[in-house]
Design an enzyme around this catalytic site. Structure first.
Site, short mmCIF file in Angstrom:
data_model
loop_
_atom_site.label_atom_id
_atom_site.label_comp_id
_atom_site.label_asym_id
_atom_site.label_seq_id
_atom_site.Cartn_x
_atom_site.Cartn_y
_atom_site.Cartn_z
N VAL A 169 0.84 -1.20 0.00
CA VAL A 169 0.00 0.00 0.00
C VAL A 169 0.87 1.25 0.00
O VAL A 169 0.63 2.20 -0.75
CB VAL A 169 -0.94 -0.01 1.22
CG1 VAL A 169 -1.63 1.34 1.39
CG2 VAL A 169 -1.99 -1.12 1.06
N ALA A 191 2.32 1.78 -3.45
CA ALA A 191 1.33 2.26 -4.42
C ALA A 191 0.89 3.68 -4.11
O ALA A 191 0.64 4.48 -5.03
CB ALA A 191 0.12 1.33 -4.41
N GLU A 192 0.79 4.01 -2.83
CA GLU A 192 0.27 5.32 -2.44
C GLU A 192 1.28 6.44 -2.62
O GLU A 192 0.94 7.52 -3.12
CB GLU A 192 -0.17 5.28 -0.97
CG GLU A 192 -1.40 4.43 -0.70
CD GLU A 192 -2.69 5.11 -1.15
OE1 GLU A 192 -2.65 6.26 -1.63
OE2 GLU A 192 -3.76 4.48 -1.02
N SER A 193 2.52 6.20 -2.19
CA SER A 193 3.48 7.32 -2.14
C SER A 193 4.84 6.99 -2.72
O SER A 193 5.71 7.86 -2.75
CB SER A 193 3.67 7.75 -0.69
OG SER A 193 4.36 6.75 0.05
#
Length: 330
Positions: free
Chosen positions: A229, A232-234
């Site tokens: 996560v 993918a997020e940052s």
């Protein structure tokens, strides 16, 4: 998950005969064209194999030594749909949590005690869920009053409660004991375990790996999922700010961060908050895919559409995180 079916072929060859026997006993025929029936799931739970016998008629000692965690999970899945019955040890009548555990291991030639508290003292201890492997026992309560079989990726096979059935569900709280029954040599070489540095966890900066692992242990979420996560997020950037205003390593919206009581720009707090969100969504929706959709689009959207919302961004996000978790570069 890759499953080594060595030793299970003989059982599968008897499945149709067993299914018809159970259907006759219950007075109900299996649904036409469906292999996923209650009777089929009882294929290893009949007098042909016998409680405590090794799979395929093999010697119990050799079966225990050769069994893998993947085989344990595969066998446990055969009982999906069996009704929960307190004190139940006969899958044709019903199973309770420890009855399921005892039965599955008996199928593989491993004798375990009858009750959860005693089962939770067998084998060797595992430090945390981050180090758990498929086939390990997850015990809950102090004293222990509930137990299940870890299936990997934050999921377990368990007989939950009266009125329910044997099912796969998220590990919804931190186990009070984790026990490895099979020797380490029996672990599947093809399974990416939650605590291993694989996938996004291996790609994460070393400074963040301990954050993911610690939060995984606290909240029952796979460390590799948290790392996926974050990637993918940052892209593992703790100072990232999105056009929508999401902040930090885990891209928490300010309102969400406030509700969690965390500073989204503090990596440790952000990871802990994200782990709590994912744990809640795993409990609510029962699958990693839907939990990720809820993380991206919100739980209300998942409920509204009865699954992953038909948003291109959300669907791409879910697939990207799953690819990172499996070691891909999507």
């Amino acid at each position: 998950m890759s499953v080594d079916l060595s030793g299970l072929v003989a059982v599968q060859s008897r499945m149709l005969t067993i299914q018809s026997r159970f259907a006759a006993a219950s007075g109900a025929a299996p649904a036409a064209g469906s292999a996923d029936t209650f009777a089929t799931r009882l294929a290893v739970a009949t007098a042909d194999t016998g409680t405590g016998s090794a799979v395929g008629g093999a010697d119990p000692a050799s079966a225990a030594n050769s069994a893998t965690g993947d085989q344990v999970v595969a066998d446990a899945r055969r009982y999906l749909g069996v009704p929960y019955v307190w004190g139940g040890t006969d899958p044709q009548q019903g199973l309770d949590c420890s009855g399921l555990v005892q039965r599955v291991y008996a199928d593989l030639g491993v004798d375990l005690p009858r009750v959860a508290a005693d089962q939770a003292r067998q084998g060797t201890p595992v430090a945390s869920l981050a180090q758990a492997r498929p086939g390990d026992l997850l015990a809950f309560g102090d004293p222990v009053d509930h137990i299940g079989i870890y299936a990997g990726n934050g999921q377990m096979v368990v007989a939950p409660k009266t009125g329910d059935v044997v099912k796969v569900e998220a590990v919804y709280r931190t186990p009070t004991a984790i026990r490895r029954i099979l020797p380490d040599a029996a672990s599947s070489s093809t399974t990416a375990y939650a605590g291993s540095a694989t996938g996004a966890l291996a790609a994460a900066p070393a400074a963040y790996r301990d954050l993911f692992t610690a939060a995984a242990a606290r909240h029952g979420v796979p460390a590799n999922l948290l790392a996926s996560v974050a990637r993918a997020e940052s892209g593992f950037n703790p100072s990232a700010v999105s056009r929508a205003g999401a902040l930090g390593l885990m891209q928490l919206m300010p309102g969400t961060a406030r509700s969690l009581g965390v500073n989204p720009l503090d990596p440790g707090q952000a990871v802990d908050g994200a782990a709590r969100l994912l744990a809640q969504d795993l409990r609510t929706f029962g699958s990693t895919e839907l939990a990720l959709a809820a993380y991206n689009a919100g739980p209300d959207a998942v409920r509204r559409y009865g699954g992953v919302p038909p948003y291109a961004e959300t669907r791409a996000y879910v697939q990207r995180v799953l690819a990172y978790q499996n070691g891909g570069a999507a």
